[in-house]
Design a protein around this motif. Structure first.
Motif, PDB file in Angstrom:
ATOM      1  N   THR A  25       0.827  -1.201   0.000  1.00  0.00           N
ATOM      2  CA  THR A  25       0.000   0.000   0.000  1.00  0.00           C
ATOM      3  C   THR A  25       0.864   1.254   0.000  1.00  0.00           C
ATOM      4  OG1 THR A  25      -0.147   0.186   2.425  1.00  0.00           O
ATOM      5  CG2 THR A  25      -1.710  -1.280   1.332  1.00  0.00           C
ATOM      6  N   GLY A  26       0.365   2.296  -0.636  1.00  0.00           N
ATOM      7  CA  GLY A  26       1.096   3.557  -0.674  1.00  0.00           C
ATOM      8  C   GLY A  26       0.311   4.607  -1.432  1.00  0.00           C
ATOM      9  N   LYS A  27       0.933   5.774  -1.552  1.00  0.00           N
ATOM     10  CA  LYS A  27       0.299   6.900  -2.252  1.00  0.00           C
ATOM     11  C   LYS A  27       1.038   7.280  -3.532  1.00  0.00           C
ATOM     12  CE  LYS A  27      -1.460   9.026   2.027  1.00  0.00           C
ATOM     13  NZ  LYS A  27      -0.770   8.127   2.989  1.00  0.00           N
ATOM     14  N   ARG A  59      -8.531  10.062  -4.285  1.00  0.00           N
ATOM     15  CA  ARG A  59      -8.351  10.635  -5.617  1.00  0.00           C
ATOM     16  C   ARG A  59      -7.119  10.012  -6.282  1.00  0.00           C
ATOM     17  NH1 ARG A  59      -8.460  17.101  -7.070  1.00  0.00           N
ATOM     18  NH2 ARG A  59      -8.229  16.895  -9.334  1.00  0.00           N
ATOM     19  N   ILE A  60      -7.269   9.561  -7.533  1.00  0.00           N
ATOM     20  CA  ILE A  60      -6.208   8.898  -8.284  1.00  0.00           C
ATOM     21  C   ILE A  60      -5.779   9.788  -9.442  1.00  0.00           C
ATOM     22  CG2 ILE A  60      -5.558   6.867  -9.642  1.00  0.00           C
ATOM     23  CD1 ILE A  60      -6.088   6.252  -6.747  1.00  0.00           C
ATOM     24  N   THR A  61      -4.469   9.992  -9.569  1.00  0.00           N
ATOM     25  CA  THR A  61      -3.903  10.736 -10.694  1.00  0.00           C
ATOM     26  C   THR A  61      -2.871   9.849 -11.382  1.00  0.00           C
ATOM     27  OG1 THR A  61      -4.210  12.836  -9.528  1.00  0.00           O
ATOM     28  CG2 THR A  61      -2.719  12.832 -11.417  1.00  0.00           C
ATOM     29  N   ILE A  62      -2.976   9.701 -12.695  1.00  0.00           N
ATOM     30  CA  ILE A  62      -2.011   8.914 -13.465  1.00  0.00           C
ATOM     31  C   ILE A  62      -1.450   9.796 -14.569  1.00  0.00           C
ATOM     32  CG2 ILE A  62      -1.591   6.819 -14.790  1.00  0.00           C
ATOM     33  CD1 ILE A  62      -3.955   5.541 -13.475  1.00  0.00           C
ATOM     34  N   ASN A  66      -3.426  11.050 -18.477  1.00  0.00           N
ATOM     35  CA  ASN A  66      -4.404  12.119 -18.240  1.00  0.00           C
ATOM     36  C   ASN A  66      -5.586  11.629 -17.398  1.00  0.00           C
ATOM     37  OD1 ASN A  66      -2.939  14.041 -19.796  1.00  0.00           O
ATOM     38  ND2 ASN A  66      -3.776  13.141 -21.665  1.00  0.00           N
ATOM     39  N   ILE A  67      -5.276  10.820 -16.394  1.00  0.00           N
ATOM     40  CA  ILE A  67      -6.304  10.304 -15.494  1.00  0.00           C
ATOM     41  C   ILE A  67      -6.310  11.133 -14.224  1.00  0.00           C
ATOM     42  CG2 ILE A  67      -7.071   8.324 -14.133  1.00  0.00           C
ATOM     43  CD1 ILE A  67      -7.341   7.900 -17.126  1.00  0.00           C
ATOM     44  N   ASP A  68      -7.467  11.638 -13.870  1.00  0.00           N
ATOM     45  CA  ASP A  68      -7.649  12.348 -12.601  1.00  0.00           C
ATOM     46  C   ASP A  68      -9.022  11.964 -12.085  1.00  0.00           C
ATOM     47  OD1 ASP A  68      -7.436  13.954 -10.426  1.00  0.00           O
ATOM     48  OD2 ASP A  68      -7.310  15.849 -11.518  1.00  0.00           O
ATOM     49  N   TYR A  69      -9.063  10.867 -11.334  1.00  0.00           N
ATOM     50  CA  TYR A  69     -10.328  10.266 -10.922  1.00  0.00           C
ATOM     51  C   TYR A  69     -10.542  10.520  -9.439  1.00  0.00           C
ATOM     52  CZ  TYR A  69     -13.799   6.574 -10.028  1.00  0.00           C
ATOM     53  OH  TYR A  69     -14.916   5.884  -9.655  1.00  0.00           O
ATOM     54  N   ASP A  70     -11.585  11.248  -9.129  1.00  0.00           N
ATOM     55  CA  ASP A  70     -11.859  11.631  -7.743  1.00  0.00           C
ATOM     56  C   ASP A  70     -12.898  10.696  -7.120  1.00  0.00           C
ATOM     57  OD1 ASP A  70     -11.555  13.075  -5.479  1.00  0.00           O
ATOM     58  OD2 ASP A  70     -12.229  14.980  -6.323  1.00  0.00           O
ATOM     59  N   HIS A  71     -12.878  10.625  -5.794  1.00  0.00           N
ATOM     60  CA  HIS A  71     -13.915   9.952  -5.006  1.00  0.00           C
ATOM     61  C   HIS A  71     -14.002   8.447  -5.235  1.00  0.00           C
ATOM     62  CE1 HIS A  71     -15.116  13.838  -3.671  1.00  0.00           C
ATOM     63  NE2 HIS A  71     -15.529  14.229  -4.856  1.00  0.00           N
ATOM     64  N   MET A  72     -12.849   7.760  -5.303  1.00  0.00           N
ATOM     65  CA  MET A  72     -12.890   6.300  -5.248  1.00  0.00           C
ATOM     66  C   MET A  72     -13.330   5.885  -3.857  1.00  0.00           C
ATOM     67  SD  MET A  72      -9.673   4.634  -7.319  1.00  0.00           S
ATOM     68  CE  MET A  72     -10.319   2.977  -7.068  1.00  0.00           C
ATOM     69  N   SER A  73     -14.093   4.809  -3.774  1.00  0.00           N
ATOM     70  CA  SER A  73     -14.576   4.309  -2.487  1.00  0.00           C
ATOM     71  C   SER A  73     -13.681   3.193  -1.984  1.00  0.00           C
ATOM     72  CB  SER A  73     -16.007   3.790  -2.636  1.00  0.00           C
ATOM     73  OG  SER A  73     -16.870   4.817  -3.062  1.00  0.00           O
ATOM     74  N   ALA A  74     -13.698   2.991  -0.670  1.00  0.00           N
ATOM     75  CA  ALA A  74     -12.910   1.918  -0.071  1.00  0.00           C
ATOM     76  C   ALA A  74     -13.338   0.572  -0.656  1.00  0.00           C
ATOM     77  CB  ALA A  74     -13.079   1.925   1.446  1.00  0.00           C
ATOM     78  N   SER A 112      -1.939   9.058  -5.361  1.00  0.00           N
ATOM     79  CA  SER A 112      -3.265   9.049  -4.747  1.00  0.00           C
ATOM     80  C   SER A 112      -3.235   9.882  -3.483  1.00  0.00           C
ATOM     81  CB  SER A 112      -3.707   7.621  -4.426  1.00  0.00           C
ATOM     82  OG  SER A 112      -2.784   7.007  -3.533  1.00  0.00           O
ATOM     83  N   THR A 113      -4.389  10.336  -3.054  1.00  0.00           N
ATOM     84  CA  THR A 113      -4.475  11.140  -1.838  1.00  0.00           C
ATOM     85  C   THR A 113      -4.492  10.272  -0.582  1.00  0.00           C
ATOM     86  OG1 THR A 113      -6.882  11.176  -2.096  1.00  0.00           O
ATOM     87  CG2 THR A 113      -5.635  13.053  -2.972  1.00  0.00           C
ATOM     88  N   LYS A 114      -4.870   8.998  -0.730  1.00  0.00           N
ATOM     89  CA  LYS A 114      -4.882   8.047   0.378  1.00  0.00           C
ATOM     90  C   LYS A 114      -4.298   6.727  -0.119  1.00  0.00           C
ATOM     91  CE  LYS A 114      -9.005  10.201   2.400  1.00  0.00           C
ATOM     92  NZ  LYS A 114     -10.415  10.020   2.841  1.00  0.00           N
ATOM     93  N   ASP A 115      -3.953   5.840   0.802  1.00  0.00           N
ATOM     94  CA  ASP A 115      -3.299   4.598   0.421  1.00  0.00           C
ATOM     95  C   ASP A 115      -4.141   3.772  -0.541  1.00  0.00           C
ATOM     96  OD1 ASP A 115      -1.055   5.126   1.856  1.00  0.00           O
ATOM     97  OD2 ASP A 115      -1.450   3.694   3.472  1.00  0.00           O
ATOM     98  N   VAL A 116      -3.470   3.232  -1.562  1.00  0.00           N
ATOM     99  CA  VAL A 116      -4.089   2.342  -2.537  1.00  0.00           C
ATOM    100  C   VAL A 116      -3.145   1.165  -2.789  1.00  0.00           C
ATOM    101  CG1 VAL A 116      -5.364   4.206  -3.678  1.00  0.00           C
ATOM    102  CG2 VAL A 116      -3.096   3.571  -4.528  1.00  0.00           C
ATOM    103  N   VAL A 117      -3.643   0.187  -3.539  1.00  0.00           N
ATOM    104  CA  VAL A 117      -2.842  -0.925  -4.042  1.00  0.00           C
ATOM    105  C   VAL A 117      -2.864  -0.844  -5.561  1.00  0.00           C
ATOM    106  CG1 VAL A 117      -2.819  -3.425  -4.359  1.00  0.00           C
ATOM    107  CG2 VAL A 117      -3.122  -2.468  -2.076  1.00  0.00           C
TER     108      VAL A 117
END
Length: 532
Positions: A25-27, A59-62, A66-74, A112-117
């Motif tokens: 996990t990380g940002k 929030r995910i940025t790639i 050109n990916i800027d996807y906000d409000h992913m859920s747990a 990402s703004t919070k930890d993701v895999v």
């Protein structure tokens, strides 16, 4: 009043050790897709980045996509396709030298703004490789290079051909995820290197004589072993690709699932040796341990890297099974989501105390976790009889009977001794609560973690009602599971509040006390769990 700061330090040290166990996990991640020739077939590759959020409102940025996807859920997983792929290294025409340090710009940064895999999969025709991505902050500066697997097809005279890709040497792929230049040296009997600018990728050619033994960098980098078109059978070839783990401080044990070890060799490398051995149940190494089959390079997990919670993703249903290695006494307690797994078909790893099982994947995504122990889990696929796979992403290495931990619990016995009511406020100043132990499973779990030398007892969050004399918890849970010491509690007028014993032989039992006694508070914040 006695003050023992070492108690808090011991508790915090244990807490930090828990939170720093290996996980994926990380940002911030840097993803690179290796060249994939795919059976000489001129189809376009399908390279995908799979992101699983562990917290709400992520929030995910790639970059480059050109990916800027906000409000992913747990618990939500999304995937993104790209055609960015490493090309053949820039080799001088007619060159036969392996001293090539080819730089390219195909790395993709995921933040990402919070930890993701993050997971990556490369698919082209029947050539498939999958791997979890190690977050940038968990990368290292030294990597042992595994032995180069022998290829079935090679030039008749055994000479290295650098300009014929499918008959050429394996490659080291080195990625600089940082904001500063990384200076990298490939060391061994020979030595050479170069600089990798931020976000860039270097490819280095390897032969199989072992003259290069390890990679050393002045900044953290990611290292992979790769071949774009390793010969397999019937005049076909396919991508071989494996992440190389950073060098370890000491030798660690690696356990090998029997079904994966069939007709496989184990590639070992550390400070003193680089060898390839026949399949076995367990090996020791302070470096790299990779399982090799003609179509398969699988990086093995050391026992110290075992996890308690994993993401299981079928990745377009390309993943066909998952393989579990766990201590023989911990076969029970494994869950998929909220359901007990109940696996019964276990095979012993000879000469060890561990067992293994493999299970077919029948779902697009799930979370596999253990309620009291750690384990290894591998995701494996098969296409036209050829295997591929790697470790499943580790979400957490902290077992908990309540679920999959994504934010560790906080345990702290404060230094200052106060009355019970004042202790509640002391905990609140640290954004913690005086602990309520309404579940005996929680008490046993915490009792196993407490190290409090020199402290005999601590306030807990229960007291008698002033109206009825009945005991109640501060969190208003039912007062059912109790752990009173023999003969306790006393009469209603003998003690209105309660302490937990911290003496080693008292099993964290409780005693009633005068609420005005000066005693340390046991402060607590529960973990955050992944919604199932």
């Amino acid at each position: 009043m006695i003050r023992t700061a070492s108690v808090v330090l011991l508790l915090l040290a244990a807490q930090i050790a828990d939170s720093q166990n290996f996980n994926n996990t990380g940002k911030e991640f840097v993803v690179v897709f290796p060249e994939n020739i795919a059976y000489y077939h001129p189809t376009d590759p399908i390279n995908e980045i799979w992101v699983t959020a562990l917290h709400h409102n992520t929030r995910i940025t790639i970059e480059k996509l050109n990916i800027d996807y906000d409000h992913m859920s747990a618990g939500e997983t999304t995937n993104y396709t790209t055609d960015l792929e490493l090309k053949k290294p820039d080799i001088p025409e007619n060159s036969t030298s392996l001293n090539v340090f080819s730089i390219s710009d195909e790395a993709i940064k995921v933040t990402s703004t919070k930890d993701v895999v993050v997971q990556a999969i490369s698919l082209r025709k029947n050539s498939v490789q999958y791997a979890p991505v190690i977050p940038s902050h968990k990368l290292g500066t030294k990597y042992f290079i595994p032995p180069v697997p022998g290829l079935e097809e090679s030039p008749d005279d055994g000479a290295v051909v650098v300009n014929v890709t499918e008959r050429g040497p394996f490659r080291l792929i080195i990625v600089n995820p940082g904001e500063d230049q990384a200076n990298v040296t490939i060391k061994g009997e020979e030595e050479f290197g170069g600089a990798i600018e931020p976000g860039k990728v270097a490819q280095i050619l390897l032969n199989n004589n072992g003259q290069y033994q390890y990679v050393e960098a002045d900044r953290p980098v990611a290292v992979f072993l790769s071949h774009p078109c390793a010969f397999q059978d019937n005049c076909t070839c396919g991508l071989l690709h494996a992440m190389v783990p950073a060098a370890k401080d000491d030798k660690e044990e690696f356990l090998i699932p029997p079904i994966l070890a069939e007709q496989a060799s184990i590639l070992l490398s550390d400070e003193k040796s680089r060898t390839s051995t026949d399949s076995t149940a367990a090996v020791d190494s302070e470096g790299t341990v990779i399982l090799h089959k003609p179509s398969f390079l699988l990086t093995l997990m050391s026992k110290k890297d075992f996890g308690s919670c994993f993401v299981l993703t079928s990745l377009r249903y390309l993943i066909k099974s998952f393989h579990i290695v766990v201590h023989k006494d911990d076969k029970n307690g494994i869950y998929i989501g909220r359901n007990p797994a109940g696996y019964t078909d276990w095979e012993e790893l000879k000469g060890t105390d561990y067992v293994s099982t493999h299970v077919s994947v029948t779902f697009p995504k799930a979370f596999l976790w253990h309620n009291s122990s750690v384990m290894a889990v591998y995701l494996v696929g098969e296409k036209n009889g050829r295997m591929y796979g790697n470790p499943a992403p580790v979400v957490s290495s902290i077992p908990d009977y309540r679920g999959c931990v994504v934010t560790p619990e906080v345990i702290e016995i404060l230094d200052e001794e106060k009355g019970w009511k004042e202790s509640i406020k002391s905990c609140e100043t640290k954004h913690l609560d005086l602990i309520s132990l309404s579940d005996n499973r929680l008490q046993k779990q915490l009792c196993s973690k407490i190290s409090a030398k020199g402290v005999k007892e601590a306030w807990i969050g229960t007291r008698r009602s002033s109206l009825t004399g009945d005991w109640y918890w501060l969190n208003y849970n039912k007062f059912n599971d109790t752990n009173w010491a023999p003969g306790k509690p006393g009469k209603k007028d003998q003690g209105q509040c309660a302490v937990m014993s911290l003496k080693p032989d008292d099993d964290c039992s409780w005693k009633d006390k005068n609420c005005c006694d000066a005693i340390r508070p046991f402060c607590y914040k529960p973990p955050e769990f992944l919604p199932m």
